[in-house]
Scaffold this active site. Structure first.
Site, PDB file in Angstrom:
ATOM      1  N   GLY A 167       0.798  -1.223   0.000  1.00 55.50           N
ATOM      2  CA  GLY A 167       0.000   0.000   0.000  1.00 55.50           C
ATOM      3  C   GLY A 167       0.831   1.272   0.000  1.00 55.50           C
ATOM      4  O   GLY A 167       0.530   2.220  -0.729  1.00 55.50           O
ATOM      5  N   ASN A 219      -8.471   4.198   7.896  1.00 54.68           N
ATOM      6  CA  ASN A 219      -7.842   3.090   8.627  1.00 54.68           C
ATOM      7  C   ASN A 219      -8.073   3.146  10.129  1.00 54.68           C
ATOM      8  O   ASN A 219      -8.032   2.124  10.799  1.00 54.68           O
ATOM      9  CB  ASN A 219      -6.347   3.058   8.333  1.00 54.68           C
ATOM     10  CG  ASN A 219      -5.679   4.398   8.508  1.00 54.68           C
ATOM     11  OD1 ASN A 219      -6.117   5.401   7.943  1.00 54.68           O
ATOM     12  ND2 ASN A 219      -4.641   4.451   9.303  1.00 54.68           N
ATOM     13  N   GLN A 233      -7.645  -0.161   3.143  1.00 55.92           N
ATOM     14  CA  GLN A 233      -8.536  -0.772   4.134  1.00 55.92           C
ATOM     15  C   GLN A 233      -9.838  -1.282   3.516  1.00 55.92           C
ATOM     16  O   GLN A 233     -10.591  -1.998   4.161  1.00 55.92           O
ATOM     17  CB  GLN A 233      -8.876   0.239   5.240  1.00 55.92           C
ATOM     18  CG  GLN A 233      -7.685   0.661   6.076  1.00 55.92           C
ATOM     19  CD  GLN A 233      -7.163  -0.449   6.975  1.00 55.92           C
ATOM     20  OE1 GLN A 233      -7.875  -1.403   7.309  1.00 55.92           O
ATOM     21  NE2 GLN A 233      -5.903  -0.348   7.372  1.00 55.92           N
ATOM     22  N   SER A 264      -3.407  -3.283  -0.674  1.00 56.65           N
ATOM     23  CA  SER A 264      -2.362  -4.092  -0.068  1.00 56.65           C
ATOM     24  C   SER A 264      -2.929  -5.459   0.304  1.00 56.65           C
ATOM     25  O   SER A 264      -4.038  -5.558   0.829  1.00 56.65           O
ATOM     26  CB  SER A 264      -1.862  -3.368   1.180  1.00 56.65           C
ATOM     27  OG  SER A 264      -0.899  -4.160   1.821  1.00 56.65           O
ATOM     28  N   HIS A 305      -2.032  -7.852   2.555  1.00 57.77           N
ATOM     29  CA  HIS A 305      -2.091  -8.412   3.913  1.00 57.77           C
ATOM     30  C   HIS A 305      -3.251  -7.874   4.739  1.00 57.77           C
ATOM     31  O   HIS A 305      -3.456  -8.310   5.868  1.00 57.77           O
ATOM     32  CB  HIS A 305      -0.763  -8.182   4.642  1.00 57.77           C
ATOM     33  CG  HIS A 305      -0.518  -6.780   5.066  1.00 57.77           C
ATOM     34  ND1 HIS A 305      -0.673  -6.363   6.367  1.00 57.77           N
ATOM     35  CD2 HIS A 305      -0.140  -5.689   4.371  1.00 57.77           C
ATOM     36  CE1 HIS A 305      -0.388  -5.079   6.454  1.00 57.77           C
ATOM     37  NE2 HIS A 305      -0.062  -4.647   5.252  1.00 57.77           N
ATOM     38  N   THR A 307      12.025  -7.856 -10.039  1.00 51.10           N
ATOM     39  CA  THR A 307      11.563  -9.226 -10.267  1.00 51.10           C
ATOM     40  C   THR A 307      10.251  -9.468  -9.555  1.00 51.10           C
ATOM     41  O   THR A 307      10.085  -9.055  -8.405  1.00 51.10           O
ATOM     42  CB  THR A 307      12.634 -10.217  -9.759  1.00 51.10           C
ATOM     43  OG1 THR A 307      13.832  -9.988 -10.499  1.00 51.10           O
ATOM     44  CG2 THR A 307      12.190 -11.667  -9.925  1.00 51.10           C
ATOM     45  N   CYS A 345       1.159   8.152  22.631  1.00 50.08           N
ATOM     46  CA  CYS A 345       2.190   7.204  23.012  1.00 50.08           C
ATOM     47  C   CYS A 345       2.357   6.100  21.993  1.00 50.08           C
ATOM     48  O   CYS A 345       3.406   5.493  21.896  1.00 50.08           O
ATOM     49  CB  CYS A 345       1.867   6.597  24.369  1.00 50.08           C
ATOM     50  SG  CYS A 345       2.290   7.740  25.661  1.00 50.08           S
TER      51      CYS A 345
END
Lengths: 396, 144
Positions: A69, A149, A177, A197, A199, A235, A323
Protein backbone atom coordinates in the site's frame (compact mmCIF):
# COMPACT_ATOMS: atom_id res chain seq x y z
CA UNK A 1 -5.51 -14.85 22.31
CA UNK A 2 -8.18 -12.62 20.84
CA UNK A 3 -6.90 -10.78 17.79
CA UNK A 4 -8.79 -7.56 17.16
CA UNK A 5 -6.21 -5.65 15.15
CA UNK A 6 -7.14 -6.76 11.66
CA UNK A 7 -6.71 -3.24 10.29
CA UNK A 8 -3.01 -3.57 11.17
CA UNK A 9 -2.71 -6.90 9.44
CA UNK A 10 -4.59 -10.17 9.04
CA UNK A 11 -3.81 -13.86 9.23
CA UNK A 12 -2.91 -15.39 5.88
CA UNK A 13 -5.78 -17.77 5.19
CA UNK A 14 -4.92 -21.45 4.85
CA UNK A 15 -6.06 -21.66 1.23
CA UNK A 16 -4.04 -18.58 0.30
CA UNK A 17 -0.96 -20.11 1.90
CA UNK A 18 -1.56 -23.37 0.01
CA UNK A 19 -1.80 -21.48 -3.28
CA UNK A 20 1.53 -19.74 -2.60
CA UNK A 21 3.55 -22.79 -1.56
CA UNK A 22 4.55 -24.19 -4.99
CA UNK A 23 6.20 -20.89 -5.93
CA UNK A 24 8.95 -21.00 -3.32
CA UNK A 25 10.86 -24.23 -3.85
CA UNK A 26 9.32 -25.81 -6.93
CA UNK A 27 8.12 -23.22 -9.43
CA UNK A 28 10.81 -20.74 -8.45
CA UNK A 29 11.66 -19.51 -11.96
CA UNK A 30 11.70 -15.80 -12.72
CA UNK A 31 8.38 -15.24 -14.52
CA UNK A 32 10.14 -12.93 -16.99
CA UNK A 33 12.49 -15.67 -18.21
CA UNK A 34 12.15 -17.19 -21.65
CA UNK A 35 12.52 -20.92 -20.99
CA UNK A 36 9.55 -23.17 -20.47
CA UNK A 37 10.37 -23.73 -16.78
CA UNK A 38 9.28 -20.10 -16.20
CA UNK A 39 5.95 -20.69 -17.91
CA UNK A 40 4.09 -21.88 -14.86
CA UNK A 41 5.22 -18.92 -12.74
CA UNK A 42 4.32 -16.47 -15.52
CA UNK A 43 0.91 -18.07 -15.86
CA UNK A 44 0.35 -17.87 -12.12
CA UNK A 45 1.18 -14.16 -12.12
CA UNK A 46 -1.25 -13.62 -15.02
CA UNK A 47 -3.99 -15.50 -13.20
CA UNK A 48 -3.38 -13.46 -10.03
CA UNK A 49 -3.60 -10.27 -12.09
CA UNK A 50 -6.91 -11.37 -13.53
CA UNK A 51 -8.32 -12.19 -10.08
CA UNK A 52 -7.02 -8.94 -8.57
CA UNK A 53 -8.59 -6.88 -11.37
CA UNK A 54 -11.91 -8.72 -11.27
CA UNK A 55 -12.62 -7.62 -7.70
CA UNK A 56 -12.81 -3.94 -8.74
CA UNK A 57 -14.16 -4.31 -12.27
CA UNK A 58 -10.80 -3.46 -13.84
CA UNK A 59 -8.94 -5.01 -16.76
CA UNK A 60 -5.94 -7.22 -15.89
CA UNK A 61 -3.57 -4.93 -17.79
CA UNK A 62 -4.59 -2.05 -15.53
CA UNK A 63 -3.12 -3.81 -12.45
CA UNK A 64 0.51 -3.11 -11.51
CA UNK A 65 1.90 -5.23 -8.69
CA UNK A 66 3.92 -3.40 -6.06
CA UNK A 67 5.43 -4.06 -2.64
CA UNK A 68 2.25 -2.89 -0.90
CA UNK A 69 0.00 0.00 0.00
CA UNK A 70 2.68 2.53 0.89
CA UNK A 71 4.51 2.08 -2.38
CA UNK A 72 1.28 2.29 -4.36
CA UNK A 73 0.20 5.48 -2.57
CA UNK A 74 3.61 7.07 -3.04
CA UNK A 75 3.74 6.09 -6.70
CA UNK A 76 0.22 7.23 -7.51
CA UNK A 77 0.47 10.64 -5.89
CA UNK A 78 4.01 11.51 -6.96
CA UNK A 79 3.88 10.17 -10.48
CA UNK A 80 0.43 11.57 -11.28
CA UNK A 81 1.42 15.00 -9.97
CA UNK A 82 4.67 14.99 -11.92
CA UNK A 83 3.11 13.71 -15.13
CA UNK A 84 0.60 16.56 -15.14
CA UNK A 85 2.78 19.40 -13.90
CA UNK A 86 2.45 21.23 -17.22
CA UNK A 87 -1.26 21.51 -16.58
CA UNK A 88 -0.82 22.57 -12.98
CA UNK A 89 0.72 21.86 -9.64
CA UNK A 90 -2.28 21.70 -7.35
CA UNK A 91 -3.47 18.58 -5.53
CA UNK A 92 -6.50 18.05 -3.33
CA UNK A 93 -6.52 15.50 -0.53
CA UNK A 94 -8.11 15.18 2.91
CA UNK A 95 -6.88 15.72 6.43
CA UNK A 96 -7.50 12.14 7.42
CA UNK A 97 -5.44 10.33 4.79
CA UNK A 98 -2.90 7.71 5.76
CA UNK A 99 0.60 9.11 6.16
CA UNK A 100 1.64 7.32 2.96
CA UNK A 101 -0.47 9.91 1.13
CA UNK A 102 -0.09 12.85 3.55
CA UNK A 103 3.69 12.66 3.74
CA UNK A 104 3.94 12.23 -0.03
CA UNK A 105 1.86 15.39 -0.40
CA UNK A 106 4.13 17.19 2.03
CA UNK A 107 7.11 16.04 -0.01
CA UNK A 108 5.50 17.48 -3.13
CA UNK A 109 4.83 20.77 -1.32
CA UNK A 110 8.57 21.06 -0.73
CA UNK A 111 9.02 20.68 -4.45
CA UNK A 112 6.77 23.50 -5.54
CA UNK A 113 3.34 21.86 -5.50
CA UNK A 114 0.33 23.24 -3.68
CA UNK A 115 -1.89 20.93 -1.70
CA UNK A 116 -5.37 21.60 -0.30
CA UNK A 117 -6.26 19.44 2.69
CA UNK A 118 -10.04 19.21 2.74
CA UNK A 119 -11.63 18.84 6.16
CA UNK A 120 -14.09 16.20 7.31
CA UNK A 121 -17.27 16.35 9.36
CA UNK A 122 -17.65 14.97 12.88
CA UNK A 123 -18.16 11.48 11.46
CA UNK A 124 -15.04 11.67 9.35
CA UNK A 125 -16.82 12.14 6.02
CA UNK A 126 -15.00 14.42 3.55
CA UNK A 127 -16.90 17.69 3.06
CA UNK A 128 -17.93 17.56 -0.57
CA UNK A 129 -18.78 21.26 -0.84
CA UNK A 130 -15.33 22.13 0.45
CA UNK A 131 -13.80 19.66 -1.97
CA UNK A 132 -15.68 21.15 -4.91
CA UNK A 133 -14.75 24.68 -3.88
CA UNK A 134 -11.09 23.68 -3.72
CA UNK A 135 -10.99 22.70 -7.40
CA UNK A 136 -8.94 25.14 -9.49
CA UNK A 137 -7.93 25.23 -13.14
CA UNK A 138 -4.49 23.95 -12.15
CA UNK A 139 -5.78 21.05 -10.02
CA UNK A 140 -4.49 17.80 -11.44
CA UNK A 141 -5.18 15.19 -8.80
CA UNK A 142 -7.71 14.41 -6.08
CA UNK A 143 -6.55 11.74 -3.62
CA UNK A 144 -9.17 10.64 -1.10
CA UNK A 145 -9.09 7.34 0.75
CA UNK A 146 -11.87 4.82 0.24
CA UNK A 147 -12.22 4.08 3.96
CA UNK A 148 -10.30 5.42 6.90
CA UNK A 149 -7.84 3.09 8.63
CA UNK A 150 -8.53 4.40 12.13
CA UNK A 151 -12.20 5.24 12.36
CA UNK A 152 -13.45 3.15 9.45
CA UNK A 153 -15.56 5.85 7.80
CA UNK A 154 -16.32 5.08 4.15
CA UNK A 155 -16.00 8.09 1.86
CA UNK A 156 -18.54 9.11 -0.80
CA UNK A 157 -16.33 7.84 -3.62
CA UNK A 158 -18.98 8.03 -6.31
CA UNK A 159 -19.60 11.73 -5.69
CA UNK A 160 -15.88 12.47 -5.50
CA UNK A 161 -15.22 10.46 -8.65
CA UNK A 162 -17.98 12.31 -10.48
CA UNK A 163 -16.57 15.68 -9.40
CA UNK A 164 -13.10 14.70 -10.54
CA UNK A 165 -14.20 13.36 -13.89
CA UNK A 166 -16.48 16.35 -14.55
CA UNK A 167 -13.50 18.64 -14.03
CA UNK A 168 -10.97 16.51 -15.90
CA UNK A 169 -8.99 15.75 -12.76
CA UNK A 170 -7.41 12.40 -11.93
CA UNK A 171 -8.93 10.60 -8.94
CA UNK A 172 -6.73 8.37 -6.79
CA UNK A 173 -8.16 6.44 -3.89
CA UNK A 174 -6.14 4.76 -1.16
CA UNK A 175 -8.24 1.61 -0.81
CA UNK A 176 -5.85 -0.24 1.48
CA UNK A 177 -8.54 -0.77 4.13
CA UNK A 178 -11.43 -1.15 1.71
CA UNK A 179 -10.24 -3.48 -1.07
CA UNK A 180 -11.34 -7.03 -0.33
CA UNK A 181 -13.69 -5.78 2.39
CA UNK A 182 -16.38 -3.78 0.60
CA UNK A 183 -17.52 -3.70 -3.03
CA UNK A 184 -15.54 -1.25 -5.17
CA UNK A 185 -16.02 -0.71 -8.89
CA UNK A 186 -13.59 1.57 -10.67
CA UNK A 187 -16.05 2.27 -13.49
CA UNK A 188 -19.05 3.09 -11.37
CA UNK A 189 -16.96 5.20 -8.97
CA UNK A 190 -14.90 6.96 -11.69
CA UNK A 191 -11.63 5.91 -10.08
CA UNK A 192 -8.46 6.47 -12.13
CA UNK A 193 -5.91 5.18 -9.63
CA UNK A 194 -6.43 2.80 -6.74
CA UNK A 195 -3.94 1.53 -4.16
CA UNK A 196 -4.35 -1.69 -2.19
CA UNK A 197 -2.36 -4.09 -0.07
CA UNK A 198 -2.67 -7.86 0.18
CA UNK A 199 -2.09 -8.41 3.91
CA UNK A 200 -5.17 -6.44 4.90
CA UNK A 201 -7.50 -9.14 3.62
CA UNK A 202 -5.82 -12.45 4.50
CA UNK A 203 -3.12 -12.32 1.85
CA UNK A 204 0.64 -12.18 2.49
CA UNK A 205 2.62 -9.09 3.52
CA UNK A 206 4.94 -7.24 1.17
CA UNK A 207 2.71 -7.23 -1.89
CA UNK A 208 0.00 -4.95 -3.20
CA UNK A 209 -0.93 -3.20 -6.40
CA UNK A 210 -1.73 0.07 -8.05
CA UNK A 211 -4.62 0.15 -10.49
CA UNK A 212 -3.92 2.64 -13.26
CA UNK A 213 -6.81 3.30 -15.60
CA UNK A 214 -5.96 2.58 -19.22
CA UNK A 215 -4.89 5.79 -20.91
CA UNK A 216 -3.62 7.51 -17.76
CA UNK A 217 -0.06 8.51 -18.50
CA UNK A 218 2.37 8.65 -15.66
CA UNK A 219 5.96 7.71 -14.99
CA UNK A 220 7.55 4.81 -13.17
CA UNK A 221 8.36 4.83 -9.51
CA UNK A 222 10.95 2.07 -9.60
CA UNK A 223 13.28 2.11 -12.59
CA UNK A 224 15.41 -0.66 -13.99
CA UNK A 225 13.35 -3.39 -15.57
CA UNK A 226 10.63 -4.17 -18.07
CA UNK A 227 8.31 -5.84 -15.58
CA UNK A 228 4.73 -4.65 -15.24
CA UNK A 229 4.59 -3.20 -18.77
CA UNK A 230 7.83 -1.36 -17.99
CA UNK A 231 6.10 0.72 -15.36
CA UNK A 232 7.32 -0.98 -12.20
CA UNK A 233 10.76 -2.55 -12.19
CA UNK A 234 11.79 -5.46 -10.00
CA UNK A 235 11.56 -9.23 -10.27
CA UNK A 236 8.05 -10.38 -9.62
CA UNK A 237 7.34 -11.58 -6.09
CA UNK A 238 5.67 -14.68 -7.50
CA UNK A 239 4.47 -16.31 -4.26
CA UNK A 240 3.30 -12.96 -2.92
CA UNK A 241 1.46 -12.07 -6.11
CA UNK A 242 -0.15 -15.51 -6.24
CA UNK A 243 -1.19 -15.04 -2.61
CA UNK A 244 -2.69 -11.63 -3.39
CA UNK A 245 -4.65 -13.15 -6.27
CA UNK A 246 -5.88 -16.03 -4.14
CA UNK A 247 -6.93 -13.65 -1.36
CA UNK A 248 -8.77 -11.48 -3.88
CA UNK A 249 -10.62 -14.49 -5.32
CA UNK A 250 -11.51 -15.62 -1.83
CA UNK A 251 -12.74 -12.14 -0.85
CA UNK A 252 -14.86 -11.99 -4.00
CA UNK A 253 -16.47 -15.35 -3.26
CA UNK A 254 -17.43 -14.62 0.32
CA UNK A 255 -17.65 -10.83 0.58
CA UNK A 256 -21.39 -10.63 1.01
CA UNK A 257 -21.41 -13.25 3.74
CA UNK A 258 -18.42 -11.74 5.56
CA UNK A 259 -19.88 -8.24 5.48
CA UNK A 260 -23.10 -9.50 6.99
CA UNK A 261 -21.35 -11.46 9.72
CA UNK A 262 -18.84 -8.74 10.62
CA UNK A 263 -21.41 -5.96 10.59
CA UNK A 264 -23.62 -7.86 13.01
CA UNK A 265 -20.75 -8.49 15.42
CA UNK A 266 -19.42 -4.95 15.04
CA UNK A 267 -22.78 -3.44 15.89
CA UNK A 268 -23.14 -5.80 18.84
CA UNK A 269 -19.71 -4.70 20.09
CA UNK A 270 -20.50 -1.01 19.60
CA UNK A 271 -23.83 -1.30 21.37
CA UNK A 272 -22.40 -3.16 24.34
CA UNK A 273 -19.50 -0.74 24.80
CA UNK A 274 -21.64 2.39 24.51
CA UNK A 275 -24.30 0.93 26.80
CA UNK A 276 -22.00 -0.50 29.42
CA UNK A 277 -18.97 1.79 29.61
CA UNK A 278 -19.84 5.23 30.95
CA UNK A 279 -18.34 8.29 29.21
CA UNK A 280 -17.51 6.38 26.05
CA UNK A 281 -18.13 7.46 22.47
CA UNK A 282 -17.96 5.90 19.04
CA UNK A 283 -15.61 7.53 16.55
CA UNK A 284 -16.45 7.48 12.86
CA UNK A 285 -19.74 7.20 11.04
CA UNK A 286 -22.32 5.03 12.85
CA UNK A 287 -23.32 3.12 9.70
CA UNK A 288 -21.14 4.21 6.75
CA UNK A 289 -18.14 2.44 8.18
CA UNK A 290 -16.05 -0.62 7.41
CA UNK A 291 -17.87 -3.77 8.51
CA UNK A 292 -14.98 -4.78 10.76
CA UNK A 293 -14.11 -1.44 12.38
CA UNK A 294 -15.07 -0.11 15.81
CA UNK A 295 -13.26 2.87 17.31
CA UNK A 296 -14.02 4.31 20.73
CA UNK A 297 -12.86 7.03 23.06
CA UNK A 298 -13.00 6.55 26.80
CA UNK A 299 -12.76 9.80 28.69
CA UNK A 300 -10.23 10.28 31.52
CA UNK A 301 -7.93 7.46 30.46
CA UNK A 302 -5.00 7.11 28.12
CA UNK A 303 -4.85 4.65 25.23
CA UNK A 304 -1.47 3.04 25.73
CA UNK A 305 -2.25 1.99 29.30
CA UNK A 306 -5.45 0.46 28.02
CA UNK A 307 -3.59 -1.47 25.31
CA UNK A 308 -1.02 -2.89 27.73
CA UNK A 309 -3.72 -4.10 30.09
CA UNK A 310 -5.76 -5.58 27.23
CA UNK A 311 -2.61 -7.34 26.04
CA UNK A 312 -2.22 -8.88 29.47
CA UNK A 313 -5.66 -10.37 29.03
CA UNK A 314 -4.61 -11.73 25.67
CA UNK A 315 -6.44 -9.13 23.57
CA UNK A 316 -4.62 -7.43 20.68
CA UNK A 317 -5.92 -3.95 19.83
CA UNK A 318 -4.58 -0.55 18.85
CA UNK A 319 -4.97 3.10 19.78
CA UNK A 320 -4.49 6.54 18.31
CA UNK A 321 -2.93 7.89 21.49
CA UNK A 322 0.25 9.95 21.30
CA UNK A 323 2.19 7.20 23.01
CA UNK A 324 1.46 4.76 20.24
CA UNK A 325 2.13 7.28 17.49
CA UNK A 326 5.63 8.11 18.71
CA UNK A 327 4.87 11.81 19.04
CA UNK A 328 3.19 13.97 21.64
CA UNK A 329 0.13 14.50 19.49
CA UNK A 330 -2.71 12.02 19.30
CA UNK A 331 -3.99 10.75 15.97
CA UNK A 332 -4.47 13.38 13.26
CA UNK A 333 -7.70 11.61 12.31
CA UNK A 334 -9.27 11.99 15.75
CA UNK A 335 -8.23 15.64 15.87
CA UNK A 336 -9.67 16.17 12.38
CA UNK A 337 -13.13 14.95 13.47
CA UNK A 338 -13.02 17.62 16.16
CA UNK A 339 -12.05 15.71 19.28
CA UNK A 340 -10.07 17.64 21.88
CA UNK A 341 -6.57 16.30 22.59
CA UNK A 342 -7.38 14.86 25.99
CA UNK A 343 -10.23 12.77 24.63
CA UNK A 344 -8.31 11.71 21.54
CA UNK A 345 -5.60 10.28 23.82
CA UNK A 346 -8.09 7.76 25.16
CA UNK A 347 -8.95 5.99 21.93
CA UNK A 348 -9.22 2.29 21.20
CA UNK A 349 -9.52 0.67 17.78
CA UNK A 350 -10.90 -2.84 17.54
CA UNK A 351 -10.93 -4.40 14.07
CA UNK A 352 -12.66 -7.72 13.55
CA UNK A 353 -12.15 -10.45 11.01
CA UNK A 354 -14.29 -13.26 9.67
CA UNK A 355 -12.75 -15.40 12.41
CA UNK A 356 -13.99 -13.21 15.27
CA UNK A 357 -16.69 -14.81 17.39
CA UNK A 358 -19.42 -13.44 19.61
CA UNK A 359 -17.59 -14.92 22.56
CA UNK A 360 -14.45 -12.96 21.62
CA UNK A 361 -16.54 -9.80 21.71
CA UNK A 362 -18.10 -10.68 25.08
CA UNK A 363 -14.70 -11.38 26.65
CA UNK A 364 -13.33 -8.15 25.19
CA UNK A 365 -16.19 -5.99 26.42
CA UNK A 366 -15.84 -7.39 29.95
CA UNK A 367 -12.09 -6.73 29.82
CA UNK A 368 -12.62 -3.16 28.62
CA UNK A 369 -15.12 -2.50 31.39
CA UNK A 370 -12.82 -3.60 34.18
CA UNK A 371 -9.69 -1.96 32.70
CA UNK A 372 -11.40 1.36 32.06
CA UNK A 373 -12.73 1.33 35.61
CA UNK A 374 -9.29 0.54 37.00
CA UNK A 375 -7.55 3.26 34.99
CA UNK A 376 -10.20 5.80 35.93
CA UNK A 377 -9.76 4.97 39.60
CA UNK A 378 -6.18 6.22 39.26
CA UNK A 379 -6.86 9.13 36.91
CA UNK A 380 -6.62 12.68 38.31
CA UNK A 381 -8.91 13.81 35.48
CA UNK A 382 -11.62 11.45 36.64
CA UNK A 383 -11.09 12.51 40.25
CA UNK A 384 -11.60 16.15 39.27
CA UNK A 385 -14.63 15.24 37.18
CA UNK A 386 -16.29 13.30 39.99
CA UNK A 387 -15.60 16.12 42.47
CA UNK A 388 -17.04 18.69 40.08
CA UNK A 389 -20.11 16.50 39.59
CA UNK A 390 -20.55 16.20 43.34
CA UNK A 391 -20.25 19.95 43.88
CA UNK A 392 -22.62 20.56 41.05
CA UNK A 393 -25.06 18.10 42.63
CA UNK A 394 -24.67 19.74 46.05
CA UNK A 395 -25.52 23.14 44.59
CA UNK A 396 -28.79 21.91 43.17
CA UNK B 1 9.61 -2.22 25.05
CA UNK B 2 9.39 -1.69 28.83
CA UNK B 3 11.68 -3.20 31.48
CA UNK B 4 10.30 -5.78 33.91
CA UNK B 5 10.39 -3.18 36.69
CA UNK B 6 8.36 -0.71 34.65
CA UNK B 7 5.80 -3.40 33.91
CA UNK B 8 5.70 -4.39 37.57
CA UNK B 9 5.06 -0.80 38.68
CA UNK B 10 2.49 -0.34 35.93
CA UNK B 11 0.64 -3.55 36.82
CA UNK B 12 0.94 -3.18 40.56
CA UNK B 13 1.31 0.51 41.10
CA UNK B 14 2.37 1.40 44.65
CA UNK B 15 0.61 4.15 46.54
CA UNK B 16 -2.25 4.87 44.16
CA UNK B 17 -4.88 7.12 45.65
CA UNK B 18 -5.49 10.39 47.43
CA UNK B 19 -4.72 11.77 50.88
CA UNK B 20 -7.59 13.43 52.70
CA UNK B 21 -5.54 16.24 54.19
CA UNK B 22 -2.18 16.27 52.49
CA UNK B 23 0.69 18.48 53.62
CA UNK B 24 1.27 19.20 49.98
CA UNK B 25 -0.28 18.29 46.67
CA UNK B 26 0.97 19.04 43.18
CA UNK B 27 -0.41 18.41 39.71
CA UNK B 28 1.80 18.60 36.64
CA UNK B 29 1.58 17.86 32.95
CA UNK B 30 -1.37 18.52 30.72
CA UNK B 31 -4.08 16.46 29.14
CA UNK B 32 -3.24 17.85 25.73
CA UNK B 33 -0.01 15.91 25.71
CA UNK B 34 -1.55 12.90 27.34
CA UNK B 35 0.12 12.92 30.77
CA UNK B 36 -1.07 14.32 34.07
CA UNK B 37 0.40 13.39 37.44
CA UNK B 38 -0.92 14.41 40.81
CA UNK B 39 1.14 13.71 43.90
CA UNK B 40 0.01 13.94 47.51
CA UNK B 41 2.53 14.12 50.34
CA UNK B 42 2.04 13.79 54.07
CA UNK B 43 4.98 15.43 55.83
CA UNK B 44 5.47 15.30 59.61
CA UNK B 45 6.69 18.08 61.90
CA UNK B 46 10.31 16.96 61.40
CA UNK B 47 10.01 17.43 57.68
CA UNK B 48 9.95 13.70 56.97
CA UNK B 49 7.64 12.38 54.25
CA UNK B 50 5.44 9.86 56.00
CA UNK B 51 3.06 9.09 53.17
CA UNK B 52 2.98 9.63 49.42
CA UNK B 53 0.09 8.90 47.07
CA UNK B 54 -0.49 9.58 43.41
CA UNK B 55 -3.00 9.62 40.62
CA UNK B 56 -1.89 9.60 37.00
CA UNK B 57 -3.51 9.92 33.61
CA UNK B 58 -1.02 8.64 31.08
CA UNK B 59 0.81 5.81 29.43
CA UNK B 60 2.45 2.82 31.07
CA UNK B 61 5.67 4.73 31.72
CA UNK B 62 3.80 7.64 33.29
CA UNK B 63 2.09 5.32 35.75
CA UNK B 64 5.30 3.43 36.55
CA UNK B 65 7.37 6.58 37.12
CA UNK B 66 4.69 8.01 39.41
CA UNK B 67 4.61 4.79 41.39
CA UNK B 68 8.39 4.63 41.68
CA UNK B 69 8.64 8.31 42.61
CA UNK B 70 6.25 7.84 45.54
CA UNK B 71 8.27 4.83 46.69
CA UNK B 72 11.52 6.78 46.49
CA UNK B 73 10.35 9.81 48.49
CA UNK B 74 8.61 7.92 51.28
CA UNK B 75 10.56 8.11 54.54
CA UNK B 76 12.85 10.78 53.18
CA UNK B 77 13.27 14.31 54.44
CA UNK B 78 12.15 17.16 52.23
CA UNK B 79 15.77 17.89 51.34
CA UNK B 80 16.46 14.25 50.48
CA UNK B 81 13.28 14.13 48.39
CA UNK B 82 14.66 16.94 46.23
CA UNK B 83 17.46 14.59 45.26
CA UNK B 84 14.98 12.18 43.73
CA UNK B 85 15.62 13.34 40.19
CA UNK B 86 14.19 12.00 36.98
CA UNK B 87 17.44 10.08 36.50
CA UNK B 88 17.04 8.45 39.89
CA UNK B 89 13.50 7.40 38.99
CA UNK B 90 14.63 6.03 35.64
CA UNK B 91 17.52 4.11 37.16
CA UNK B 92 15.26 2.61 39.79
CA UNK B 93 13.03 1.38 36.96
CA UNK B 94 15.95 -0.11 35.00
CA UNK B 95 15.57 2.52 32.32
CA UNK B 96 12.85 3.85 30.01
CA UNK B 97 12.54 3.90 26.22
CA UNK B 98 13.87 7.23 24.84
CA UNK B 99 10.40 8.43 23.88
CA UNK B 100 9.30 8.02 27.50
CA UNK B 101 12.04 9.96 29.26
CA UNK B 102 9.67 12.91 29.60
CA UNK B 103 7.51 10.76 31.91
CA UNK B 104 10.36 10.61 34.42
CA UNK B 105 10.72 14.38 34.21
CA UNK B 106 7.04 14.62 34.96
CA UNK B 107 7.53 12.48 38.07
CA UNK B 108 10.36 14.70 39.30
CA UNK B 109 8.20 17.71 38.60
CA UNK B 110 5.27 16.22 40.50
CA UNK B 111 7.44 15.78 43.61
CA UNK B 112 8.60 19.38 43.32
CA UNK B 113 5.08 20.66 42.83
CA UNK B 114 3.83 18.85 45.94
CA UNK B 115 6.80 20.14 47.96
CA UNK B 116 6.20 23.66 46.65
CA UNK B 117 2.60 23.47 47.83
CA UNK B 118 3.78 22.22 51.24
CA UNK B 119 6.30 25.07 51.51
CA UNK B 120 3.71 27.68 50.54
CA UNK B 121 1.16 26.37 53.03
CA UNK B 122 3.71 26.48 55.82
CA UNK B 123 5.55 29.63 54.82
CA UNK B 124 8.76 27.70 54.38
CA UNK B 125 11.60 28.15 51.98
CA UNK B 126 13.04 24.89 50.78
CA UNK B 127 16.58 25.37 49.63
CA UNK B 128 17.07 24.44 46.01
CA UNK B 129 13.34 24.15 45.23
CA UNK B 130 12.13 26.19 42.31
CA UNK B 131 8.54 26.93 41.46
CA UNK B 132 7.47 24.05 39.26
CA UNK B 133 6.70 24.70 35.61
CA UNK B 134 3.14 24.10 34.68
CA UNK B 135 3.72 22.86 31.19
CA UNK B 136 6.13 19.98 31.32
CA UNK B 137 6.52 19.91 27.55
CA UNK B 138 8.13 23.35 27.66
CA UNK B 139 10.61 22.01 30.15
CA UNK B 140 11.32 18.97 28.01
CA UNK B 141 12.02 21.26 25.06
CA UNK B 142 14.22 23.54 27.18
CA UNK B 143 16.22 20.59 28.39
CA UNK B 144 16.73 19.40 24.88
Amino acid sequence: MIYLDNAATTRVSAEVFEAMKPYFCEQYANPSSIYSFAGSAAKAVDEARRRTAALIGAQPNEIYFTSGGSESDNWAVKAAAEALERKGKHIITSRIEHHAVLHTCQYLEKHGYEVTYVSVDENGVVKLDELEAAIRPDTTLISIMAANNEIGTIQPLKEIGALASKNGILFHTDAVQAYGHIPLDVERLHIDLLSASSHKFHGPKGVGFLYIRKGVRMGSFLHGGAQERARRAGTHNTPGIVGLGAAAARAAAQMEETIEKETKLRDYLIKRVLDEVPYSRLNGHPSKRLPNNANFCFRFIEGESLLILLDQKGICASSGSACTSGSLDPSHVLLAIGLPHEIAHGSLRLTLSEETTREDIDVTVEAIKSIVERLRSMSPLYEDFVKAQREHGAQE
Amino acid sequence: MYSEKVMDHFNNPRNVGELEQPSGVGTVGNAKCGDIMRMYLDIDENGVIQEAKFKTFGCGAAVATSSMATELVKGKTVQQALEVTNKAVMEALDGLPPAKVHCSLLAEEAIHAALWDYAEKNNLTIEGLKKPVEDIEEKVQEDE
